[in-house]
Design a protein around this motif. Structure first.
Motif, short mmCIF file in Angstrom:
data_model
loop_
_atom_site.label_atom_id
_atom_site.label_comp_id
_atom_site.label_asym_id
_atom_site.label_seq_id
_atom_site.Cartn_x
_atom_site.Cartn_y
_atom_site.Cartn_z
N ILE A 2 -123.96 -7.78 14.63
CA ILE A 2 -123.67 -7.17 15.47
C ILE A 2 -122.26 -6.90 15.69
CG2 ILE A 2 -123.44 -6.22 18.25
CD1 ILE A 2 -125.71 -7.07 18.72
N ALA A 3 -122.09 -5.48 15.54
CA ALA A 3 -120.14 -5.16 15.27
C ALA A 3 -119.97 -5.72 16.64
CB ALA A 3 -120.11 -3.95 13.91
N ALA A 4 -118.79 -6.11 16.71
CA ALA A 4 -117.73 -6.10 17.51
C ALA A 4 -116.63 -5.81 18.02
CB ALA A 4 -117.90 -7.30 18.89
N PRO A 5 -115.63 -4.67 17.93
CA PRO A 5 -114.39 -4.25 17.45
C PRO A 5 -113.56 -5.22 17.89
CG PRO A 5 -115.37 -2.77 19.41
CD PRO A 5 -116.78 -3.61 19.27
N GLY A 6 -112.42 -5.46 16.94
CA GLY A 6 -111.79 -6.42 17.11
C GLY A 6 -112.25 -8.07 16.66
N HIS A 7 -113.95 -8.23 16.24
CA HIS A 7 -114.31 -9.45 16.22
C HIS A 7 -114.96 -9.41 14.37
CE1 HIS A 7 -112.61 -11.71 19.90
NE2 HIS A 7 -113.63 -10.59 20.31
N GLY A 8 -114.49 -8.31 14.22
CA GLY A 8 -115.76 -7.96 13.32
C GLY A 8 -117.09 -8.31 13.14
N ALA A 9 -117.93 -8.33 12.74
CA ALA A 9 -119.05 -8.49 12.49
C ALA A 9 -119.54 -10.05 13.08
CB ALA A 9 -120.36 -8.07 11.10
#
Lengths: 151, 294, 393
Positions: free
Chosen positions: A62-69
């Motif tokens: 799951i892509a999480a903004p600021g954390h990459g995938a």
């Protein structure tokens, strides 16, 4: 076609499935391969296909903004990738990316769904098998949420 | 009154006739020889005793380590049982004592008592397959087992290590795991609960690795160590995989102050963890998992 | 019991006993009245004994009241037990010192203090035997306890008065002392000056008795002493069916009764402090400000505190329910598994000194009753009164 049927019959997801149904499933199946980094499934796209992994490894992300995938599960030979094909609105909820060269059988979700609708015995078999996987993943998710190795 | 009772046996005499040995509450002295970081928040200390003890330890046993002026905690031995001149402990700073211990630099004085407790059942494993399942810091008390298994490799069938960790940064003894895996004398599967990009290993809880273990369930001894929840779910997965309960061993944890069976802190219903454990055969502690807060 | 004829001594003889014990270097401790209770303390003269008092005891209730005679031992048991001498509340363990870069550790020497205990009840003798097994019977003996215990001279006492919370008969622990003493007294206090019928239980006891002014007890005195103990046995304030209590509790770890008792329990730990067998301890480290001197001491701890079950991350037993269950199941059930006997001697202190009067005998009875099919509802059909036993495995 014979080769595909054999592979499907041998795959744990279809273990013990009636021969009649094996033939129905095979009618919706084809061989596929993915290079490393290639996506099998994209988030929010129509869940047209699901995959029986034969070789290789696939990450569910799951892509999480600021954390990459963020990878929350990896799957390999014997696993299936994709469950949204059976459950309305038939759209993927996450990305699935090949981590290495991956060979799989792709099954056309729409095709199999139509067969499930016209033959509820097949539909019930598919439902049971997909629910078992969902429950297994739910348990695993619980364990992850507990963060048992944390403080 | 000259008929003194001196020398005559009182009712108490004989009750406690055991000769007084060394005081088991008294720590021995040691010094930190080296300290290395073995994961994001775990440090491994190498300790040399002031007066080296000749006795060895059994994999699975623990020492009581004292940070002078702070306190004492049980920490399992994580080194090679064959190398007794150095004591190896892997510590994660959680409370004041473990934090003080984990911060100790080479040369610092440390107190220690032990080794205490039951070990992993290596003898039962001879001739069969061994499945080692570790979660988080639970790999530390299992590392001596892996050393012992590798030292006597020919005595065992397939040896598999399944290791689950929180994230890639939390994986303990990373390089060593890679080398075990490379040498292929044991089969290693490592998984993490979640990972950002850059980790190309497994992601998923450790129980998902169980079906991958290439052992023959009926002739396998399983050694499990990790948080209680992880062990409970692992036992279920092992059982589903065909490994009987009598072949599964766990390492339990409870508060301990003495490790001598005297302070009563580590009670777990019918057992004292320090005296009867920490390693238990699963069927012995099975009933305890059904109840909360025991 | 001794086959030798029993002796009889007067108060004067009892005083001679105290004197002789002191002569031999014993620290004589016995019952005295202090702060409205009978406690154990150093004692030199028989005049310090609690003359003419008895203790009125019930759940959460203790009061000294006058009795009709001048008995010196006419009470049951108070808040103290002999563990405060044998297994003291605070025990220094060791000291360490850093000089330049050198560390040294010195044990706190186990002081071989020799105690003479005056008036040890049968339940208390049993409690000492229980602590002997815990603190001396395992792989590691506690040297501090051992030193004190080995030197102790025990003057036991057959009870002439059952307390309101006593149930030693149920626990097969009294009221008659049978072994583990040097001398055993039975007090006959009716008709003026009390008389003590004395039995010797050890070589040391026999020697000491022979040094005291005494005469042989007459047969009617021996019979009177036996009758007193029999009367005590017949007048227990409490009762507990103890034969199957281990299984009963171990099969009911999730019984709803634990929730009920937790609503009243304050988790104050009084029961563990007054219990003569509770032995749990914690340790405490300290250092001077310069970081040159260090020490560790051990102190009584209670399974009712949250710290007791702390493991990294938190306490295992966070609820009062789980702590009460831990205490009672340990005392009455798992103690058998761990140490080969019950941890309860039926002294009743936990009932008396519980600020809300929780009664260990009553708690056991409530769980037992719930297992019994009710006559009113022979079908056992769930619902009312907790008829269905809660068993989980």
């Amino acid at each position: 076609m014979e080769g595909l049927e054999g592979i499907i019959r041998e795959h744990p997801f279809f273990a013990g499935l009636d021969e009649r149904f094996i033939a129905l499933v095979s009618g919706c199946a084809k061989n596929v391969r993915f290079e490393a980094k290639q996506y099998l499934i994209r988030h929010d796209e129509p869940a047209n296909e699901f995959y029986l992994v034969r070789h290789g490894r696939v990450a569910l992300e799951i892509a999480a903004p600021g954390h990459g995938a963020l990878t929350f599960q990896t799957l390999g030979a014997g696993d299936i990738v994709g469950v949204s094909w059976l459950i309305s609105p038939y759209r993927s909820q996450y990305d699935a990316q090949a981590l290495e060269l991956t060979r799989a059988i792709a099954i056309d979700g729409g095709c199999l769904r139509t067969k499930c609708e016209s033959d509820h015995d097949l539909g019930y078999e598919m439902m049971k098998r997909v629910v078992a996987i969902l429950v297994q993943r739910l348990h695993a998710t619980r364990l992850q949420i507990l963060d048992v190795y944390g403080r | 009154m000259s008929m003194a009772a001196e020398g005559a046996a009182s009712a108490a005499a004989g009750v406690a006739g055991k000769p007084a040995g060394p005081d088991p509450w008294l720590p021995r002295l040691g010094r930190i020889v080296s300290r290395r970081r073995d994961s994001r928040d775990a440090w491994t200390l190498e300790i040399r005793e002031q007066i080296p003890q000749s006795a060895s330890f059994r994999p699975g046993q623990f020492n009581m380590l004292t940070a002078f002026g702070i306190g004492e905690v049980p920490i399992s031995l994580s080194g090679d049982p064959a190398a007794m001149d150095r004591l190896i402990h892997t510590i994660r700073p959680v409370g004041p004592v473990s934090t003080a211990l984990a911060q100790m630099r080479p040369g610092a004085a440390i107190g220690l008592r032990g080794p205490f407790g039951s070990g992993w059942p290596l003898r039962q494993a001879v001739g069969g397959d061994v499945l080692v399942v570790a979660g988080g810091l639970g790999l530390a008390p299992l590392r001596p087992v892996l050393y012992a298994l590798l030292a006597g490799r020919e005595r065992y069938g397939r040896i598999t290590l399944l290791y689950g960790s929180r994230s890639p940064d939390d994986v303990l003894f990373h390089r060593e795991i890679v080398s075990w895996s490379r040498r292929q004398r044991i089969e290693v599967h490592v998984t993490v609960d979640h990972a950002a990009s850059g980790w190309d290993g497994h992601v998923g809880v450790v129980t998902t690795l169980v079906p991958r273990a290439q052992c023959e369930p009926q002739r396998t001894v399983a050694l499990v160590c990790g948080p209680e929840v992880m062990m409970r779910l692992t036992v279920a997965a092992l059982h589903a995989h065909g490994i009987p309960h009598e072949a599964i061993y766990l390492s339990m944890e409870r508060n301990m102050k003495c490790a001598l069976g005297l302070c009563g802190r580590c009670q777990l219903q019918s057992v004292l963890v320090c005296r009867d454990g920490p390693v238990f055969r699963y069927d012995r502690v099975r009933g305890l998992f059904a109840h909360k807060e025991l | 019991m001794e086959s030798a004829p029993l002796a009889a001594i007067t108060l004067g003889g009892l005083q001679a006993l105290f004197d002789e014990l002191k002569n031999q270097g014993y620290r004589v401790v016995g019952p005295v009245v202090r702060d409205g209770a009978i406690v154990y303390d150093d004692i030199g003269a028989v005049s310090e004994l609690p003359r003419g008092w008895k203790d009125e005891q019930d759940g959460g209730h203790y009061r000294l009241v006058r009795r009709s005679n001048d008995a010196r031992f006419g009470y049951a048991v108070g808040p103290h037990s002999w563990k405060k001498y044998l297994h003291p509340p605070l025990q220094p363990l060791w000291r360490a010192r850093r000089e330049d870069d050198r560390m040294s550790v010195e044990p706190e020497r186990a002081v071989p203090e020799r105690f003479a205990f005056i008036g040890v009840r049968a339940c208390e003798l049993r409690a000492i035997a229980v602590q002997d097994r815990v603190l001396l019977g395992g792989a590691h003996a506690d040297l501090h306890y051992q030193a004190r215990r080995n030197g102790a001279f025990i003057v036991a006492l057959n009870c002439s008065q059952a307390g309101g919370t006593c149930f030693c008969v149920s626990m097969n622990a009294g009221p008659k002392v049978d072994s583990g003493f040097d001398l055993a007294l039975t007090e006959i206090a009716e008709g003026g000056e009390p008389l003590y019928i004395v039995a010797a239980g050890s070589e040391a006891g026999r020697k000491l008795l022979s040094a005291l002014p005494h005469r042989e007890a007459q047969s009617q005195e021996v019979a009177a002493a036996a009758a007193i103990v029999a009367r005590t046995a017949a007048s227990m304030g409490r009762e507990m069916q103890a034969d199957d209590v281990k299984e009963l509790l171990q099969h009911n770890l999730d019984h709803p009764r634990w929730d009920e008792v937790a609503e009243r329990c304050l988790a104050c730990g009084n029961c563990t402090m007054v219990c003569p067998t509770c032995f749990c301890t914690s340790v405490q480290d300290s250092s001077d400000l310069a970081g040159l001197e260090f020490s560790r001491s051990r102190r009584w701890d209670s399974c009712f505190t949250s710290d007791f079950s702390y493991i990294h991350g938190g306490s295992v037993r966070t609820s009062t329910r789980s702590r009460y269950r831990q205490w009672i199941t340990h005392k009455l059930a798992s103690w058998f598994d761990q140490f080969g006997s019950s941890g309860c001697v039926g002294c009743g202190r936990c009932i008396t000194w519980c600020p809300v009067g929780i009664d260990i005998a009553e708690e056991v009875r409530a769980i037992r009753e719930s297992e019994r099919p009710s006559a009113a509802e022979p079908s056992g059909e769930s619902a009312a009164g907790g008829i269905t036993p809660v068993k989980q495995r």
